[in-house]
Design an enzyme around this catalytic site. Sequence first.
Site, PDB file in Angstrom:
ATOM      1  N   TYR A 189      -1.372  -0.404  11.128  1.00 14.15           N
ATOM      2  CA  TYR A 189      -1.625  -1.037   9.815  1.00 14.15           C
ATOM      3  C   TYR A 189      -0.439  -0.812   8.879  1.00 14.15           C
ATOM      4  CZ  TYR A 189      -3.247  -1.375   4.961  1.00 14.15           C
ATOM      5  OH  TYR A 189      -3.344  -1.658   3.619  1.00 14.15           O
ATOM      6  N   THR A 237       0.812  -1.213   0.000  1.00 17.16           N
ATOM      7  CA  THR A 237       0.000   0.000   0.000  1.00 17.16           C
ATOM      8  C   THR A 237       0.849   1.269   0.000  1.00 17.16           C
ATOM      9  OG1 THR A 237      -1.435   1.283   1.478  1.00 17.16           O
ATOM     10  CG2 THR A 237      -0.141  -0.420   2.520  1.00 17.16           C
ATOM     11  N   ASP A 238       0.282   2.357  -0.530  1.00 15.41           N
ATOM     12  CA  ASP A 238       0.956   3.666  -0.477  1.00 15.41           C
ATOM     13  C   ASP A 238       1.141   4.142   0.959  1.00 15.41           C
ATOM     14  OD1 ASP A 238      -1.729   4.260   0.062  1.00 15.41           O
ATOM     15  OD2 ASP A 238      -1.915   5.829  -1.456  1.00 15.41           O
ATOM     16  N   GLU A 239       0.363   3.571   1.902  1.00  9.14           N
ATOM     17  CA  GLU A 239       0.427   4.055   3.285  1.00  9.14           C
ATOM     18  C   GLU A 239       1.781   3.788   3.943  1.00  9.14           C
ATOM     19  OE1 GLU A 239      -3.004   3.677   5.731  1.00  9.14           O
ATOM     20  OE2 GLU A 239      -4.329   3.370   4.021  1.00  9.14           O
ATOM     21  N   LYS A 250       2.563  -3.376   7.484  1.00 11.18           N
ATOM     22  CA  LYS A 250       2.673  -3.605   6.032  1.00 11.18           C
ATOM     23  C   LYS A 250       4.101  -3.269   5.569  1.00 11.18           C
ATOM     24  CE  LYS A 250      -0.012  -4.487   3.240  1.00 11.18           C
ATOM     25  NZ  LYS A 250      -0.389  -5.825   2.677  1.00 11.18           N
TER      26      LYS A 250
HETATM   27  N1  LIG Z   1      -8.162  -1.443  -0.066  1.00 14.95           N
HETATM   28  C1  LIG Z   1      -7.225  -0.602  -0.500  1.00 14.95           C
HETATM   29  O1  LIG Z   1      -7.513   0.560  -0.784  1.00 14.95           O
HETATM   30  C2  LIG Z   1      -5.806  -1.076  -0.679  1.00 14.95           C
HETATM   31  C3  LIG Z   1      -4.906  -0.250  -1.354  1.00 14.95           C
HETATM   32  C4  LIG Z   1      -3.591  -0.701  -1.556  1.00 14.95           C
HETATM   33  C5  LIG Z   1      -3.209  -1.934  -1.096  1.00 14.95           C
HETATM   34  N2  LIG Z   1      -4.093  -2.714  -0.412  1.00 14.95           N
HETATM   35  C6  LIG Z   1      -3.612  -4.036   0.024  1.00 14.95           C
HETATM   36  O2  LIG Z   1      -4.303  -4.995  -0.761  1.00 14.95           O
HETATM   37  C7  LIG Z   1      -4.504  -6.192  -0.002  1.00 14.95           C
HETATM   38  C8  LIG Z   1      -5.965  -6.580  -0.031  1.00 14.95           C
HETATM   39  O3  LIG Z   1      -6.738  -5.517   0.505  1.00 14.95           O
HETATM   40  P1  LIG Z   1      -8.338  -5.556   0.506  1.00 14.95           P
HETATM   41  O4  LIG Z   1      -8.802  -4.160   0.532  1.00 14.95           O
HETATM   42  O5  LIG Z   1      -8.813  -6.494  -0.528  1.00 14.95           O
HETATM   43  O6  LIG Z   1      -8.586  -6.199   1.931  1.00 14.95           O
HETATM   44  P2  LIG Z   1      -9.809  -7.021   2.535  1.00 14.95           P
HETATM   45  O7  LIG Z   1      -9.824  -6.684   3.987  1.00 14.95           O
HETATM   46  O8  LIG Z   1     -11.043  -6.815   1.736  1.00 14.95           O
HETATM   47  O9  LIG Z   1      -9.378  -8.534   2.322  1.00 14.95           O
HETATM   48  C9  LIG Z   1      -8.344  -9.151   3.042  1.00 14.95           C
HETATM   49  C10 LIG Z   1      -8.498 -10.660   2.862  1.00 14.95           C
HETATM   50  O10 LIG Z   1      -7.433 -11.297   3.562  1.00 14.95           O
HETATM   51  C11 LIG Z   1      -7.974 -12.374   4.334  1.00 14.95           C
HETATM   52  N3  LIG Z   1      -7.088 -12.593   5.485  1.00 14.95           N
HETATM   53  C12 LIG Z   1      -6.846 -11.729   6.521  1.00 14.95           C
HETATM   54  N4  LIG Z   1      -5.964 -12.277   7.382  1.00 14.95           N
HETATM   55  C13 LIG Z   1      -5.645 -13.492   6.863  1.00 14.95           C
HETATM   56  C14 LIG Z   1      -4.764 -14.524   7.288  1.00 14.95           C
HETATM   57  N5  LIG Z   1      -4.056 -14.402   8.423  1.00 14.95           N
HETATM   58  N6  LIG Z   1      -4.669 -15.633   6.529  1.00 14.95           N
HETATM   59  C15 LIG Z   1      -5.385 -15.763   5.372  1.00 14.95           C
HETATM   60  N7  LIG Z   1      -6.244 -14.825   4.944  1.00 14.95           N
HETATM   61  C16 LIG Z   1      -6.359 -13.703   5.672  1.00 14.95           C
HETATM   62  C17 LIG Z   1      -9.366 -11.908   4.731  1.00 14.95           C
HETATM   63  O11 LIG Z   1     -10.214 -12.973   5.108  1.00 14.95           O
HETATM   64  C18 LIG Z   1      -9.806 -11.216   3.443  1.00 14.95           C
HETATM   65  O12 LIG Z   1     -10.382 -12.139   2.537  1.00 14.95           O
HETATM   66  C19 LIG Z   1      -3.967  -5.910   1.395  1.00 14.95           C
HETATM   67  O13 LIG Z   1      -2.687  -6.446   1.507  1.00 14.95           O
HETATM   68  C20 LIG Z   1      -3.913  -4.388   1.475  1.00 14.95           C
HETATM   69  O14 LIG Z   1      -2.904  -3.959   2.331  1.00 14.95           O
HETATM   70  C21 LIG Z   1      -5.379  -2.316  -0.203  1.00 14.95           C
END
Ligand SMILES: NC(=O)c1ccc[n+]([C@@H]2O[C@H](COP(=O)([O-])OP(=O)(O)OC[C@H]3O[C@@H](n4cnc5c(N)ncnc54)[C@H](O)[C@@H]3O)[C@@H](O)[C@H]2O)c1
Length: 333
Positions: free
Chosen positions: A145, A121-123, A149
């Site tokens: 968070y 993430t950009d964060e 990350k």
């Molecule tokens: N949402 C955003 O805006 C954004 C932006 C940039 C990067 N990201 C990154 O993208 C990735 C996905 O984000 P998202 O928004 O889809 O999140 P989300 O919360 O919708 O999904 C996370 C998934 O991971 C699973 N999970 C959590 N802990 C787990 C574990 N210990 N073992 C197995 N599965 C596990 C959850 O059940 C869920 O299905 C993350 O790594 C996040 O940091 C998100």
Amino acid sequence: MRLLVCGGAGFIGSNFVRGRLRGGEDSIVVLDKLTYAGRRENLQDLEAEPRFSFVHGAIEDPPAVAAAIEGADALVNFAAETHVDRSITEPDAFVRTHALGTFVLLEAARERGVRYLQVSTDEVYGSIEEGSFTESSLLDPSSPYSATKAGADLLVSSYHQTYGLQTLICRGSNNYGPYQYPEKLIPLMVLNALAGDRLPVYGDGMNVRNWLFVEDFVSAIGHVLDHGVPGETYNVGGPDECPNIVVVRRILELCGRDESLISYVTDRPGHDRRYSLGSEKVRALGWSAATRFEQGLERTVDWYRDNAWWWEPIRSGAYRDYYQRQYGLSLDR
Ligand SMILES: NC(=O)c1ccc[n+]([C@@H]2O[C@H](COP(=O)([O-])OP(=O)(O)OC[C@H]3O[C@@H](n4cnc5c(N)ncnc54)[C@H](O)[C@@H]3O)[C@@H](O)[C@H]2O)c1
């Protein structure tokens, strides 16, 4: 390619799995713990696909990972705890999943020589007043968070430097689109606006985010998986920046509501003011974003309007208590 997709039942992971299965020849195993944010419903339309299978398990559990990775050519890790507000009140799960979970996955990939892509993430760069972060900017995370990350990213890079594992990191800016859990800004505001509930806006609403439509982020991740240079990190920013309050006003318009529904609430501690990513490196690899914010937001509002089957069970369950604790407001409808 045979892919292991960890966290594939979440928002971005499920969009990635759908895109790869529809667009190519891959076979995909999803490994997911199914936390509150992970839902089988997110993959419901793919269940009958013979090239898809699902394993219920945690990335920090070595036997579950060993079983799921069998035969994989590459691993893409989306699994994470993803809500900054929850990381402030309950950081434990963030440390377990991001630190221990990433370590277990890296070890499994190293033993078998499996190409590894970490979704980040950009964060991890923290807040920036002006300009944009590049891949060589300092990591300066501000919440549990983003700090966990960032730690996971550093561990991933060390597996390339130390063991020669083929690793890639994709750092995305704020995503929005179908299947996003309604604790995040855009689906929260859309569902409240559709229901006629109040819309809680943190602080003065002037926090700026670099919005990236989820289909664009998953296409970038696929592109980096296929063409990225091992050991490299790629920033993936959206085409438009917008302050939260402007996003909220546009959502109200799209839902046919007026601004009297806005409630300003106490700001999140350590709330980053602005995120901005430069995406030159991933563009040089041949990727570009296809969806401008205005168009993506309309598509997102339409999707939530048309898919009440997906969000009604969330909005009528434990989410209501979480919401009340978080914002001091209740969901009336
Ligand atoms: N949402 C955003 O805006 C954004 C932006 C940039 C990067 N990201 C990154 O993208 C990735 C996905 O984000 P998202 O928004 O889809 O999140 P989300 O919360 O919708 O999904 C996370 C998934 O991971 C699973 N999970 C959590 N802990 C787990 C574990 N210990 N073992 C197995 N599965 C596990 C959850 O059940 C869920 O299905 C993350 O790594 C996040 O940091 C998100």
